[in-house]
Design a protein around this motif. Sequence first.
Motif, PDB file in Angstrom:
ATOM      1  N   UNK A  39      35.593  31.874 -16.266  1.00  0.00           N
ATOM      2  CA  UNK A  39      35.123  32.273 -17.601  1.00  0.00           C
ATOM      3  C   UNK A  39      33.649  31.945 -17.805  1.00  0.00           C
ATOM      4  N   UNK A  40      33.141  30.976 -17.079  1.00  0.00           N
ATOM      5  CA  UNK A  40      31.741  30.565 -17.188  1.00  0.00           C
ATOM      6  C   UNK A  40      30.805  31.464 -16.383  1.00  0.00           C
ATOM      7  N   UNK A  41      31.370  32.308 -15.511  1.00  0.00           N
ATOM      8  CA  UNK A  41      30.565  33.167 -14.648  1.00  0.00           C
ATOM      9  C   UNK A  41      29.971  34.324 -15.455  1.00  0.00           C
ATOM     10  N   UNK A  42      28.703  34.598 -15.239  1.00  0.00           N
ATOM     11  CA  UNK A  42      28.055  35.721 -15.894  1.00  0.00           C
ATOM     12  C   UNK A  42      28.701  37.021 -15.428  1.00  0.00           C
ATOM     13  N   UNK A  60      36.050  41.983 -15.313  1.00  0.00           N
ATOM     14  CA  UNK A  60      34.617  41.722 -15.271  1.00  0.00           C
ATOM     15  C   UNK A  60      33.814  42.989 -15.457  1.00  0.00           C
ATOM     16  N   UNK A  61      32.557  42.815 -15.861  1.00  0.00           N
ATOM     17  CA  UNK A  61      31.641  43.912 -16.134  1.00  0.00           C
ATOM     18  C   UNK A  61      30.967  44.322 -14.830  1.00  0.00           C
ATOM     19  N   UNK A  62      31.301  45.509 -14.338  1.00  0.00           N
ATOM     20  CA  UNK A  62      30.739  46.009 -13.066  1.00  0.00           C
ATOM     21  C   UNK A  62      29.223  46.188 -13.124  1.00  0.00           C
ATOM     22  N   UNK A  72      33.174  37.717  -3.453  1.00  0.00           N
ATOM     23  CA  UNK A  72      32.403  36.641  -2.835  1.00  0.00           C
ATOM     24  C   UNK A  72      32.523  35.347  -3.653  1.00  0.00           C
ATOM     25  N   UNK A  73      32.474  35.473  -4.960  1.00  0.00           N
ATOM     26  CA  UNK A  73      32.622  34.288  -5.819  1.00  0.00           C
ATOM     27  C   UNK A  73      34.013  33.687  -5.687  1.00  0.00           C
ATOM     28  N   UNK A  74      35.023  34.533  -5.558  1.00  0.00           N
ATOM     29  CA  UNK A  74      36.386  34.029  -5.398  1.00  0.00           C
ATOM     30  C   UNK A  74      36.543  33.291  -4.064  1.00  0.00           C
TER      31      UNK A  74
END
Length: 95
Positions: A39-42, A60-62, A72-74
């Motif tokens: 949730x903190x990820x932009x 998420x916003x593509x 990659x973040x996951x």
Amino acid sequence: MQPPVGGLQIVHATTGRVRIRATDGSHNSILETISQNLRKQDGVREVSVNDQTGSLVVNFDEKKLSLPQMLERLQQFDIHQLPASPQAESKQDPF
């Protein structure tokens, strides 16, 4: 970032949405921790945890975060995609 958690896999990924599932019930408790971090990820719009199914859905916003960037973040949480099954490769109905 948190240390790798393991036991979680991406079961579905599409434009703007990723579903993650715990491979066994013992990892259900970590889903809430991961959801708070995501949730903190932009670019992350919404994160929904379903304790009953042991899954997590990330919307998420593509325009801010592409699907490859999200995957990659996951991976930073040691969350990877399931390997493709032979049935998926052949695209035949298993029934």
